[in-house]
Scaffold this motif. Structure first.
Motif, PDB file in Angstrom:
ATOM      1  N   ALA A 219      17.952 -48.500 -32.535  1.00 15.50           N
ATOM      2  CA  ALA A 219      16.974 -49.572 -32.749  1.00 15.50           C
ATOM      3  C   ALA A 219      17.390 -50.462 -33.917  1.00 15.50           C
ATOM      4  O   ALA A 219      17.240 -51.688 -33.862  1.00 15.50           O
ATOM      5  N   ILE A 220      17.931 -49.848 -34.974  1.00 14.07           N
ATOM      6  CA  ILE A 220      18.392 -50.633 -36.131  1.00 14.07           C
ATOM      7  C   ILE A 220      19.565 -51.516 -35.719  1.00 14.07           C
ATOM      8  O   ILE A 220      19.631 -52.701 -36.076  1.00 14.07           O
ATOM      9  N   THR A 221      20.498 -50.959 -34.941  1.00 14.49           N
ATOM     10  CA  THR A 221      21.668 -51.721 -34.506  1.00 14.49           C
ATOM     11  C   THR A 221      21.274 -52.883 -33.601  1.00 14.49           C
ATOM     12  O   THR A 221      21.772 -54.011 -33.744  1.00 14.49           O
ATOM     13  N   LEU A 222      20.341 -52.631 -32.672  1.00 16.09           N
ATOM     14  CA  LEU A 222      19.899 -53.665 -31.738  1.00 16.09           C
ATOM     15  C   LEU A 222      18.921 -54.649 -32.371  1.00 16.09           C
ATOM     16  O   LEU A 222      18.609 -55.683 -31.768  1.00 16.09           O
ATOM     17  N   GLN A 223      18.414 -54.300 -33.551  1.00 14.85           N
ATOM     18  CA  GLN A 223      17.396 -55.105 -34.233  1.00 14.85           C
ATOM     19  C   GLN A 223      16.160 -55.283 -33.350  1.00 14.85           C
ATOM     20  O   GLN A 223      15.600 -56.368 -33.222  1.00 14.85           O
ATOM     21  N   ARG A 224      15.759 -54.171 -32.755  1.00 12.33           N
ATOM     22  CA  ARG A 224      14.546 -54.155 -31.942  1.00 12.33           C
ATOM     23  C   ARG A 224      13.557 -53.150 -32.530  1.00 12.33           C
ATOM     24  O   ARG A 224      13.969 -52.167 -33.165  1.00 12.33           O
ATOM     25  N   PRO A 225      12.253 -53.369 -32.298  1.00  5.95           N
ATOM     26  CA  PRO A 225      11.280 -52.359 -32.735  1.00  5.95           C
ATOM     27  C   PRO A 225      11.536 -51.027 -32.040  1.00  5.95           C
ATOM     28  O   PRO A 225      11.912 -50.993 -30.860  1.00  5.95           O
ATOM     29  N   LEU A 226      11.350 -49.944 -32.763  1.00  5.21           N
ATOM     30  CA  LEU A 226      11.475 -48.602 -32.192  1.00  5.21           C
ATOM     31  C   LEU A 226      10.081 -48.125 -31.804  1.00  5.21           C
ATOM     32  O   LEU A 226       9.216 -47.963 -32.665  1.00  5.21           O
ATOM     33  N   LEU A 227       9.855 -47.930 -30.510  1.00  4.93           N
ATOM     34  CA  LEU A 227       8.568 -47.431 -30.015  1.00  4.93           C
ATOM     35  C   LEU A 227       8.663 -45.917 -29.868  1.00  4.93           C
ATOM     36  O   LEU A 227       9.476 -45.417 -29.087  1.00  4.93           O
ATOM     37  N   ILE A 228       7.845 -45.202 -30.632  1.00  7.85           N
ATOM     38  CA  ILE A 228       7.869 -43.745 -30.654  1.00  7.85           C
ATOM     39  C   ILE A 228       6.596 -43.210 -30.009  1.00  7.85           C
ATOM     40  O   ILE A 228       5.485 -43.555 -30.426  1.00  7.85           O
TER      41      ILE A 228
ATOM     42  N   GLN B  77      15.095 -56.159 -47.071  1.00  4.15           N
ATOM     43  CA  GLN B  77      14.649 -55.585 -45.805  1.00  4.15           C
ATOM     44  C   GLN B  77      13.700 -54.420 -46.060  1.00  4.15           C
ATOM     45  O   GLN B  77      13.942 -53.576 -46.923  1.00  4.15           O
ATOM     46  N   VAL B  78      12.599 -54.366 -45.309  1.00  3.98           N
ATOM     47  CA  VAL B  78      11.614 -53.297 -45.438  1.00  3.98           C
ATOM     48  C   VAL B  78      11.475 -52.571 -44.101  1.00  3.98           C
ATOM     49  O   VAL B  78      11.956 -53.045 -43.062  1.00  3.98           O
ATOM     50  N   VAL B  79      10.831 -51.425 -44.150  1.00  2.00           N
ATOM     51  CA  VAL B  79      10.443 -50.708 -42.935  1.00  2.00           C
ATOM     52  C   VAL B  79       8.958 -50.974 -42.697  1.00  2.00           C
ATOM     53  O   VAL B  79       8.137 -50.748 -43.588  1.00  2.00           O
ATOM     54  N   LEU B  80       8.621 -51.477 -41.525  1.00  2.00           N
ATOM     55  CA  LEU B  80       7.226 -51.764 -41.175  1.00  2.00           C
ATOM     56  C   LEU B  80       6.762 -50.763 -40.130  1.00  2.00           C
ATOM     57  O   LEU B  80       7.333 -50.679 -39.040  1.00  2.00           O
ATOM     58  N   LEU B  81       5.726 -50.004 -40.461  1.00  2.00           N
ATOM     59  CA  LEU B  81       5.117 -49.064 -39.526  1.00  2.00           C
ATOM     60  C   LEU B  81       3.888 -49.706 -38.892  1.00  2.00           C
ATOM     61  O   LEU B  81       2.955 -50.101 -39.597  1.00  2.00           O
ATOM     62  N   ILE B  82       3.901 -49.830 -37.564  1.00  2.00           N
ATOM     63  CA  ILE B  82       2.709 -50.245 -36.811  1.00  2.00           C
ATOM     64  C   ILE B  82       2.210 -48.977 -36.136  1.00  2.00           C
ATOM     65  O   ILE B  82       2.748 -48.549 -35.111  1.00  2.00           O
ATOM     66  N   ASP B  83       1.194 -48.379 -36.714  1.00  2.00           N
ATOM     67  CA  ASP B  83       0.802 -47.011 -36.361  1.00  2.00           C
ATOM     68  C   ASP B  83      -0.313 -46.990 -35.320  1.00  2.00           C
ATOM     69  O   ASP B  83      -1.353 -47.616 -35.505  1.00  2.00           O
ATOM     70  N   GLU B  84      -0.072 -46.255 -34.224  1.00  2.00           N
ATOM     71  CA  GLU B  84      -1.045 -46.047 -33.140  1.00  2.00           C
ATOM     72  C   GLU B  84      -1.428 -47.369 -32.482  1.00  2.00           C
ATOM     73  O   GLU B  84      -2.600 -47.734 -32.394  1.00  2.00           O
ATOM     74  N   VAL B  85      -0.418 -48.057 -31.962  1.00  2.00           N
ATOM     75  CA  VAL B  85      -0.623 -49.370 -31.362  1.00  2.00           C
ATOM     76  C   VAL B  85      -1.544 -49.283 -30.147  1.00  2.00           C
ATOM     77  O   VAL B  85      -2.222 -50.258 -29.786  1.00  2.00           O
ATOM     78  N   ASP B  86      -1.604 -48.123 -29.507  1.00  2.00           N
ATOM     79  CA  ASP B  86      -2.414 -47.977 -28.298  1.00  2.00           C
ATOM     80  C   ASP B  86      -3.902 -47.866 -28.584  1.00  2.00           C
ATOM     81  O   ASP B  86      -4.703 -47.824 -27.641  1.00  2.00           O
TER      82      ASP B  86
ATOM     83  N   ILE C 165       7.020 -48.432 -34.260  1.00  2.00           N
ATOM     84  CA  ILE C 165       5.703 -48.510 -33.623  1.00  2.00           C
ATOM     85  C   ILE C 165       5.398 -47.154 -33.003  1.00  2.00           C
ATOM     86  O   ILE C 165       6.215 -46.618 -32.250  1.00  2.00           O
ATOM     87  N   THR C 166       4.246 -46.594 -33.321  1.00  2.00           N
ATOM     88  CA  THR C 166       3.877 -45.299 -32.750  1.00  2.00           C
ATOM     89  C   THR C 166       2.761 -45.466 -31.721  1.00  2.00           C
ATOM     90  O   THR C 166       1.946 -46.389 -31.807  1.00  2.00           O
ATOM     91  N   SER C 167       2.747 -44.547 -30.755  1.00  2.00           N
ATOM     92  CA  SER C 167       1.719 -44.562 -29.712  1.00  2.00           C
ATOM     93  C   SER C 167       1.429 -43.132 -29.288  1.00  2.00           C
ATOM     94  O   SER C 167       2.356 -42.316 -29.161  1.00  2.00           O
ATOM     95  N   ASN C 168       0.148 -42.840 -29.063  1.00  2.00           N
ATOM     96  CA  ASN C 168      -0.262 -41.528 -28.548  1.00  2.00           C
ATOM     97  C   ASN C 168      -0.512 -41.555 -27.049  1.00  2.00           C
ATOM     98  O   ASN C 168      -1.105 -40.633 -26.491  1.00  2.00           O
ATOM     99  N   ASN C 169      -0.103 -42.648 -26.400  1.00  2.00           N
ATOM    100  CA  ASN C 169      -0.222 -42.769 -24.945  1.00  2.00           C
ATOM    101  C   ASN C 169      -1.669 -42.832 -24.480  1.00  2.00           C
ATOM    102  O   ASN C 169      -1.979 -42.408 -23.358  1.00  2.00           O
TER     103      ASN C 169
END
Length: 281
Positions: A22-31, A109-118, A156-160
């Motif tokens: 995700a860092i290499t692609l410069q895309r958000p990592l959806l976990i 550069q910072v790390v941005l957590l978008i927590d529980e997007v769902d 970005i985290t999600s609990n589905n």
């Protein structure tokens, strides 16, 4: 700049690969993954490992995408205009920067957590498509175009709880955190309790996985609940022998409230234990 886990966080090879991809692609990592599998902690440990500041945006059911960009406080401006405050001549005094704006505006550069997007409304992810893709947005009240000085590492985290839109998923690198196997779980326990007696760990983990493997549980105990349970066993000085030789008429392990979180699961295990006792007579 590669993430390889930390002393406080056991990251599998697959998870390390996902973070670095995700860092290499410069895309958000959806976990995604079960609650309690360390999704939120991952962002904290990625920031610590890479030596970067962490910004947290915790999503609620009432959260709107606009709040991540900025909020304009028109009420305060109206009140100040009635009071003759000179601040009203600069509309920027009434604009509060959201977490995305803060991440874009950071000098490093910072790390941005978008927590529980769902947790948010179904339209929430769609409302952030351009901002996450182009790393810019427009402030209508001031006419500014805000562009990221340094593209943040976004996790970005999600609990589905909800399905996420395809257009949003296309812009992310996806990884599902599988529940740890016993070997990985042992490593996680060792990180949290380096001095714990291994005999106690083995017996506790056997009970833990027996409970998890019961079919029909509404809420299977998670990694974080195992850690809480072990902490209680240690604080109450409960030995391995006490776990092995516990009263057979009692279905539940000691301090089961750390593992089971609702009465339906409790009653199910009690019924199973009762049936097993009848069969063994």
């Amino acid at each position: 700049m590669r993430f390889e886990g930390t002393d406080q966080y056991v990251a599998t090879e697959d998870l390390q690969m996902a973070v670095n991809a995700a860092i290499t692609l410069q895309r958000p990592l959806l976990i995604k993954g079960e609650p309690g599998t360390g999704k939120t902690m991952l962002a904290e440990e990625v920031a610590a490992s890479l030596g970067k500041r962490l910004l947290r945006w915790h999503i609620k059911s009432t959260t709107k995408a606009q709040q991540g960009l900025y909020e304009y406080d028109a009420v305060s401006r109206l009140r100040d205009s009635q009071l003759g405050d000179d601040r009203v001549h600069d509309i920027g005094n009434y604009i509060k920067k959201g977490m995305l704006w803060q991440a874009f505006d950071a000098d490093e550069q910072v790390v941005l957590l978008i927590d529980e997007v769902d947790k948010a409304d179904i339209e929430f992810p769609n409302d952030l498509l351009v901002e996450l893709d182009k790393m810019e947005f427009f402030v209508y009240e001031t006419g500014e175009r805000i562009q990221a000085k340094h593209r943040p590492i976004i996790i970005i985290t999600s609990n589905n709880e909800k399905e996420l839109p395809d257009a949003f998923l296309r812009r992310c690198f996806f990884h599902y955190i599988n529940f740890p196997d016993q070997a990985t779980m042992h490593q996680i326990v060792d990180v949290h309790f380096p001095e714990i007696k291994q005999e106690l760990v083995r017996e506790a983990m056997e009970i833990f996985f027996q409970v998890r493997n019961v079919n029909g549980l509404r809420k299977k105990p998670s990694t974080s609940e195992l850690i809480d349970w072990l902490k209680l066993l240690l604080s109450d000085d409960i030995s391995r022998d006490a776990l092995i030789n516990r009263d057979p008429t009692q279905a539940m392990p000691p301090l089961y409230g750390a593992l089971l979180k609702n009465e339906q699961d409790l009653h199910m295990l009690q019924r199973l234990a009762f049936m097993a006792r009848r069969e063994n007579r």
